[in-house]
Design a protein around this motif. Structure first.
Motif, short mmCIF file in Angstrom:
data_model
loop_
_atom_site.label_atom_id
_atom_site.label_comp_id
_atom_site.label_asym_id
_atom_site.label_seq_id
_atom_site.Cartn_x
_atom_site.Cartn_y
_atom_site.Cartn_z
N VAL A 3 -23.58 -58.85 -43.91
CA VAL A 3 -22.98 -59.39 -45.13
C VAL A 3 -24.05 -60.19 -45.88
CG1 VAL A 3 -21.26 -61.01 -46.00
CG2 VAL A 3 -20.68 -59.48 -44.13
N ASN A 4 -24.12 -60.03 -47.19
CA ASN A 4 -25.07 -60.77 -48.01
C ASN A 4 -24.36 -61.98 -48.62
OD1 ASN A 4 -26.88 -61.78 -49.86
ND2 ASN A 4 -27.43 -59.80 -50.70
N CYS A 5 -24.55 -63.14 -48.02
CA CYS A 5 -23.88 -64.36 -48.48
C CYS A 5 -24.19 -64.69 -49.94
CB CYS A 5 -24.29 -65.54 -47.60
SG CYS A 5 -23.63 -65.47 -45.93
N PHE A 6 -25.38 -64.34 -50.39
CA PHE A 6 -25.75 -64.65 -51.76
C PHE A 6 -24.88 -63.92 -52.78
CE2 PHE A 6 -29.74 -65.46 -49.41
CZ PHE A 6 -29.88 -66.81 -49.71
N LYS A 7 -24.19 -62.88 -52.35
CA LYS A 7 -23.30 -62.13 -53.23
C LYS A 7 -21.83 -62.46 -52.98
CE LYS A 7 -26.47 -58.37 -54.01
NZ LYS A 7 -26.67 -56.93 -54.06
N ARG A 21 -27.25 -74.50 -46.73
CA ARG A 21 -26.35 -73.41 -47.14
C ARG A 21 -24.96 -73.66 -46.58
NH1 ARG A 21 -31.14 -69.59 -45.33
NH2 ARG A 21 -32.24 -69.52 -47.31
N GLY A 22 -23.94 -73.22 -47.33
CA GLY A 22 -22.58 -73.46 -46.87
C GLY A 22 -21.63 -72.34 -47.20
N CYS A 23 -20.48 -72.39 -46.54
CA CYS A 23 -19.42 -71.42 -46.77
C CYS A 23 -18.11 -72.17 -47.03
CB CYS A 23 -19.26 -70.51 -45.55
SG CYS A 23 -17.90 -69.35 -45.72
N LYS A 24 -17.55 -72.00 -48.22
CA LYS A 24 -16.29 -72.65 -48.57
C LYS A 24 -15.12 -72.06 -47.79
CE LYS A 24 -17.92 -73.55 -53.21
NZ LYS A 24 -17.87 -73.09 -54.59
N ALA A 25 -15.16 -70.77 -47.49
CA ALA A 25 -14.06 -70.11 -46.78
C ALA A 25 -13.91 -70.65 -45.36
CB ALA A 25 -14.27 -68.60 -46.76
N TYR A 26 -15.03 -70.83 -44.67
CA TYR A 26 -14.99 -71.33 -43.30
C TYR A 26 -15.14 -72.86 -43.23
CZ TYR A 26 -15.13 -66.64 -41.30
OH TYR A 26 -14.83 -65.36 -40.93
N GLY A 27 -15.64 -73.46 -44.31
CA GLY A 27 -15.74 -74.91 -44.37
C GLY A 27 -16.86 -75.51 -43.55
N PHE A 49 -15.80 -62.38 -46.51
CA PHE A 49 -16.64 -62.00 -47.64
C PHE A 49 -15.80 -61.50 -48.81
CE2 PHE A 49 -18.84 -58.79 -50.15
CZ PHE A 49 -19.96 -59.49 -50.56
N GLU A 50 -16.07 -62.07 -49.99
CA GLU A 50 -15.47 -61.60 -51.25
C GLU A 50 -16.58 -61.57 -52.28
OE1 GLU A 50 -11.86 -63.48 -52.68
OE2 GLU A 50 -11.46 -64.20 -50.64
N PRO A 51 -16.80 -60.43 -52.92
CA PRO A 51 -17.89 -60.34 -53.91
C PRO A 51 -17.69 -61.33 -55.05
CG PRO A 51 -16.86 -58.19 -53.54
CD PRO A 51 -16.05 -59.20 -52.80
#
Length: 59
Positions: A3-7, A21-27, A49-51
């Motif tokens: 998965v490309n996090c930047f997208k 770097r962070g992920c709002k979905a997983y917190g 992942f959501e584009p």
């Protein structure tokens, strides 16, 4: 394929130099790409992942 996090719409950059770097979905925040951490700890590809929606384009 990884998965490309930047997208991903959940990816964000932080001001924290030790966890940039962070992920709002997983917190969480991390040094590596969030999808790499999810894969390493769970053994699965990221399921959140959501584009990103490109400005001016509807998906």
């Amino acid at each position: 394929m990884a998965v490309n996090c930047f997208k991903c719409r959940h990816f964000f950059t932080t001001w924290d130099a030790s966890n940039p770097r962070g992920c709002k979905a997983y917190g969480f925040k991390t040094k590596e790409l969030p999808s790499a951490l999810v894969n390493r700890t769970s053994g699965m590809e990221c399921l959140k992942f959501e584009p990103k929606q490109v400005e001016g384009h509807k998906r």
